[in-house]
Scaffold this active site. Structure first.
Site, PDB file in Angstrom:
ATOM      1  CG  HIS A  51      -2.100  -0.877   1.100  1.00 41.08           C
ATOM      2  ND1 HIS A  51      -3.226  -0.725   1.859  1.00 41.08           N
ATOM      3  CD2 HIS A  51      -2.340  -1.944   0.279  1.00 41.08           C
ATOM      4  CE1 HIS A  51      -4.122  -1.641   1.517  1.00 41.08           C
ATOM      5  NE2 HIS A  51      -3.604  -2.403   0.555  1.00 41.08           N
ATOM      6  CE1 TYR A  75      -5.611   3.930   8.699  1.00 38.40           C
ATOM      7  CE2 TYR A  75      -6.125   3.779  11.048  1.00 38.40           C
ATOM      8  CZ  TYR A  75      -5.366   3.388   9.947  1.00 38.40           C
ATOM      9  OH  TYR A  75      -4.379   2.452  10.106  1.00 38.40           O
ATOM     10  N   PRO A 106      -4.336   0.339  18.700  1.00 38.42           N
ATOM     11  CG  PRO A 106      -6.199  -0.947  18.178  1.00 38.42           C
ATOM     12  CD  PRO A 106      -5.511  -0.251  19.319  1.00 38.42           C
ATOM     13  CE  LYS A 155       3.581   3.274  13.287  1.00 39.44           C
ATOM     14  NZ  LYS A 155       4.277   2.854  12.055  1.00 39.44           N
ATOM     15  CE1 TYR A 195      -0.321   2.813   7.617  1.00 37.74           C
ATOM     16  CE2 TYR A 195      -1.543   3.919   9.345  1.00 37.74           C
ATOM     17  CZ  TYR A 195      -1.427   2.893   8.437  1.00 37.74           C
ATOM     18  OH  TYR A 195      -2.421   1.932   8.353  1.00 37.74           O
TER      19      TYR A 195
END
Ligand code: APR
Ligand code: PHB
Length: 389
Positions: free
Chosen positions: A72, A200, A292, A296, A384
């Protein structure tokens, strides 16, 4: 029995550490209280940083990951009825790989078996002894007998509820914790993901996350109250609530279906300092927990065992204690940056019970700034995809 490194816990941290030590010629045995099937039955997150992929490449356990994993280049943030893509590869030149933690664990278990390395499953009542000296030992029970293992070092990779951190004198530990006033209700279904990348969602009804395991298997999460019971959530109720929290396009196109797993997990930030006590080293969830939201958990376990395995290699090959003496400082440096990022993502995307209008406006401003600023997008992206080791 004697080994150079006794590893407590056969989850991702213990298994990856075992493979790295084996690659460096360091003998190790894993002592795990459950059995293989129980461990593989756990549903966990599935976003791997490039550094984690690199470690799996290094130990030769990435074939299936490269075959089945989904690379991704970005994520989407949805709020106010619209979706905003963050091109993380444009900002950092890096990617993340979506590949279930269960599959990482399975691959590591298979590699350990193929290498003929010892894992003692169903090891009961593991006890850690004399790790303040130079001849630590562990004891455990199996098949009605008590066994003792002499070793040079103990790696506590036994997770948040494990025995390793609990074996340290309380006065030697400092813990930092934030328990969030909500949980995540997760659902796994053999349905095609609603989008090619993760979404998200910040919504007035609560956070929602659209994730996946493969082009045919989706993973969704809904923020829920801490006292929520999974029995209260039929599949239909879950899909109906998820649709309410998604942007119109996603709500209209999502493919729903039978759940193959549903569960509720609490969210917490937790760090235990230091991560080294004489000949005992903590790694992974045994030392720290992240909510979550930033994906990580597994990736921090990976960087911990990278630092620990290179430190132990230095000890055995160069007779230098510099690496093991610096392990805790080095690992905690990266842990706290991931804790901050995970806390920030959680604070920005969730509805906090009892929050006032000021906090709500601050959250909206955070999101608006994020999608308007390349600098802000780069900052999110750097964290990220994974900060350098
Ligand atoms: N004795 C032996 N083994 C133990 C003991 C004990 N007293 N207590 C726990 N264990 C085992 C557990 O059964 C588990 O298999 O230690 C292992 C710890 O694995 P995890 O909890 O998965 O922790 P870790 O390996 O650090 O991986 C971190 O897992 O929980 C997720 O989100 C987390 O993705 C992160 C990853
Ligand atoms: C998951 O796919 O389980 C997942 C992905 C990203 C997250 C959390 C969980 O931030």
């Amino acid at each position: 029995m004697r080994t150079q490194v006794a590893i407590i816990g056969g989850g991702p941290a213990g298994l990856l550490l075992g493979q790295l030590l084996h690659r460096y010629g360091i003998d190790n045995v894993i002592f795990e209280r459950k059995d293989r099937d129980y461990i593989l039955g756990r549903i966990r997150a599935g976003v791997l940083e490039q550094g984690t992929v690199g470690l799996l490449d290094e130990v030769g356990v990435s074939a299936r990951l490269h075959q089945d994993g989904l690379v991704h280049h970005g994520i989407e943030l949805a709020f106010g009825g619209a979706r905003h893509r963050i091109d993380m590869t444009k900002a950092t030149g890096k990617t993340v790989t979506v590949y279930g933690q269960t599959e990482v664990t399975r691959d590591l278990m298979d590699a350990r078996l193929a290498a003929g390395l010892t894992t003692v499953y169903d090891a009961d009542n593991v006890g850690l002894h004399d790790f303040d000296g130079t001849q630590p030992r562990i004891r455990y029970e199996k098949d009605g007998k008590t066994h003792e293992v002499a070793c040079d070092f103990i790696a506590g990779c036994d997770g948040f509820h494990g025995v390793s951190r609990q074996s340290v004198k309380p006065e030697a530990l400092t813990v930092f914790e934030r328990v969030y006033p909500f949980g995540w209700l997760g659902l796994l279904s053999d349905t095609p993901p609603v989008s090619d990348e993760l979404i998200y969602n910040n919504h007035e009804r609560g956070f929602a996350l659209c994730s996946m395991r493969s082009p045919h298997r989706s993973r969704y999460y809904l923020q829920c109250a801490l006292d929520e019971q999974v029995e209260n959530w039929s599949d239909d109720k879950f899909w109906e609530e998820l649709r309410r929290r998604l942007d119109p396009e996603a709500a209209a196109t999502i493919v729903t279906g039978l759940s193959i797993e549903k569960s509720i997990a609490p969210l917490r930030s937790f760090v235990a300092e230091p991560m080294r006590f004489g000949r005992l080293f903590l790694a992974g969830d045994a030392a720290h927990i992240v909510p979550p939201t930033g994906a990580k958990g597994l990736n921090l376990a990976a960087s911990d065992v990278h630092y620990l395995s290179t430190a132990l290699r230095e000890f055995y090959t160069e007779k230098s204690a510099a690496g093991i003496d610096d392990y805790s400082r080095r690992a905690l440096g990266r842990v706290w940056k991931a804790e901050r990022f995970s806390w920030w993502m959680t604070s920005m995307l969730h509805r906090f019970p009892g929050t006032d209008e000021f906090s709500s406006r601050i959250q909206r401003a955070e999101l608006a700034y994020l999608i308007d600023s390349d600098a802000a997008k780069t900052s999110l992206s750097e964290n990220y995809v994974g900060l350098p080791y």
